[in-house]
Design an enzyme around this catalytic site. Structure first.
Site, PDB file in Angstrom:
ATOM      1  N   SER A   1       1.019  -1.360   0.096  1.00 53.12           N
ATOM      2  CA  SER A   1       0.006   0.087   0.062  1.00 53.12           C
ATOM      3  C   SER A   1       1.035   1.236   0.022  1.00 53.12           C
ATOM      4  O   SER A   1       1.937   1.390   0.319  1.00 53.12           O
ATOM      5  CB  SER A   1      -0.918  -0.047   1.183  1.00 53.12           C
ATOM      6  OG  SER A   1      -1.785  -1.202   1.321  1.00 53.12           O
TER       7      SER A   1
HETATM    8  N1  SAH Z   1      -0.290  -5.783   4.052  1.00 54.47           N
HETATM    9  C1  SAH Z   1       0.636  -5.948   2.745  1.00 54.47           C
HETATM   10  C2  SAH Z   1       0.133  -5.692   1.399  1.00 54.47           C
HETATM   11  C3  SAH Z   1      -1.121  -6.866   1.226  1.00 54.47           C
HETATM   12  S1  SAH Z   1      -1.907  -6.876  -0.213  1.00 54.47           S
HETATM   13  C4  SAH Z   1       2.052  -5.142   2.754  1.00 54.47           C
HETATM   14  O1  SAH Z   1       2.095  -4.269   3.602  1.00 54.47           O
HETATM   15  O2  SAH Z   1       2.582  -5.373   1.771  1.00 54.47           O
HETATM   16  C5  SAH Z   1      -3.253  -7.819   0.232  1.00 54.47           C
HETATM   17  C6  SAH Z   1      -2.719  -9.340   0.678  1.00 54.47           C
HETATM   18  O3  SAH Z   1      -3.617 -10.042   1.166  1.00 54.47           O
HETATM   19  C7  SAH Z   1      -2.011 -10.134  -0.642  1.00 54.47           C
HETATM   20  O4  SAH Z   1      -0.915 -10.442  -0.447  1.00 54.47           O
HETATM   21  C8  SAH Z   1      -3.127 -11.291  -0.906  1.00 54.47           C
HETATM   22  O5  SAH Z   1      -2.341 -12.483  -1.219  1.00 54.47           O
HETATM   23  C9  SAH Z   1      -3.502 -11.294   0.694  1.00 54.47           C
HETATM   24  N2  SAH Z   1      -4.836 -12.091   0.614  1.00 54.47           N
HETATM   25  C10 SAH Z   1      -5.899 -11.764   0.235  1.00 54.47           C
HETATM   26  N3  SAH Z   1      -6.640 -12.712   0.523  1.00 54.47           N
HETATM   27  C11 SAH Z   1      -6.380 -13.227   1.638  1.00 54.47           C
HETATM   28  C12 SAH Z   1      -6.884 -14.353   2.508  1.00 54.47           C
HETATM   29  N4  SAH Z   1      -8.322 -14.826   2.319  1.00 54.47           N
HETATM   30  N5  SAH Z   1      -6.072 -14.904   3.537  1.00 54.47           N
HETATM   31  C13 SAH Z   1      -4.971 -14.244   3.718  1.00 54.47           C
HETATM   32  N6  SAH Z   1      -4.385 -13.448   2.951  1.00 54.47           N
HETATM   33  C14 SAH Z   1      -4.999 -12.780   1.834  1.00 54.47           C
END
Ligand code: SAH
Length: 227
Positions: free
Chosen positions: A73
């Site tokens: 983000s």
């Molecule tokens: N917080 C992260 C950015 C996350 S992007 C950072 O600081 O880099 C969103 C993430 O959520 C992705 O890596 C995706 O794979 C994960 N995601 C999506 N659905 C999910 C689920 N049901 N359980 C766990 N992770 C999930």
């Protein structure tokens, strides 16, 4: 050689420090006031969370691509979500969507324990390496489906979801403390702009407020089959 030594202990280099100071000014301009949040962000070299092709923009206030088609983000959004989460040093925090590990690293500087769940194994491996380099030994990781939360470690004082859901998952609400537990989560339809929601759990009631419009990758059910 010097850079490599700096990387090894995860401390910001002189260059990181200058870029981070500029980023902090930008965050202040964007309305982030919480000193603890700003100082947590100032202590984490964002460069470590990005691939070699994205190093030049590591401290720009921009979302950036990471592996597996996911995104890290924009720093202003990380700061706003962290501020809204209102974390104290005694808190146990659950994060759904580890991604690069950046948001978890920022939280690790503010909370007692951070539990973070990711559905892609390869993303989690990268994130775990970074937590090790940064000596963030209060971060606990699990490859799993964030819709299920982390029942064995519940209840949590705070829950942050960094992927968008259509509604607040009931299982996560159940894993939140009932005495003013806070969840911060983007809610909306896939592919659209979502509302960043802050909800406070009081007993069985959920008091919701909308913070702003955001655009996150969707929360997807199940563990990723590949990677
Ligand atoms: N917080 C992260 C950015 C996350 S992007 C950072 O600081 O880099 C969103 C993430 O959520 C992705 O890596 C995706 O794979 C994960 N995601 C999506 N659905 C999910 C689920 N049901 N359980 C766990 N992770 C999930």
């Amino acid at each position: 050689m010097e850079d490599r030594d700096d990387d090894r202990d995860g401390e910001p280099t002189e260059e990181d420090r200058i870029a981070l100071a500029e980023l902090i000014l930008k965050l202040r301009t964007n309305g982030i006031r919480d000193r603890r949040v700003l100082s947590a962000i100032e202590g984490i070299p964002r460069r470590l969370f990005l691939g070699s092709r994205h190093q030049a923009l590591a401290y720009a206030d921009q979302a950036m691509p990471i592996e597996c088609g996911q995104t890290i983000s924009q720093p202003t959004i990380v700061a706003m979500m962290t501020e809204a989460l209102d974390v104290s040093p005694e808190h146990r925090v659950l994060e759904v969507g580890t991604g690069s590990g950046y948001q978890a690293a920022v939280l690790a500087r503010l909370a007692k324990e951070v539990y973070t769940v990711e559905r892609y194994r390869s993303l989690m491996e990268g994130a775990k390496d970074r937590f090790r380099v940064l000596k963030l030994d209060n971060v606990h990781t699990r490859i799993g489906d964030g819709f299920e939360g982390w029942p064995e470690a519940a209840p949590f004082h705070r829950i942050i979801v960094t992927a968008a859901a259509e509604k607040i998952p009931e299982t996560l609400v159940e894993q939140l403390v009932s005495d003013h537990g806070v969840i911060v989560i983007p809610i909306g339809q896939q592919g659209n702009v979502q509302d960043l929601i802050k909800a406070v759990k009081v007993g069985t009631r959920l008091e919701q407020q909308t913070i702003c419009a955001v655009r996150f990758v969707p929360m997807v059910h199940g563990i990723a089959e590949r990677l």
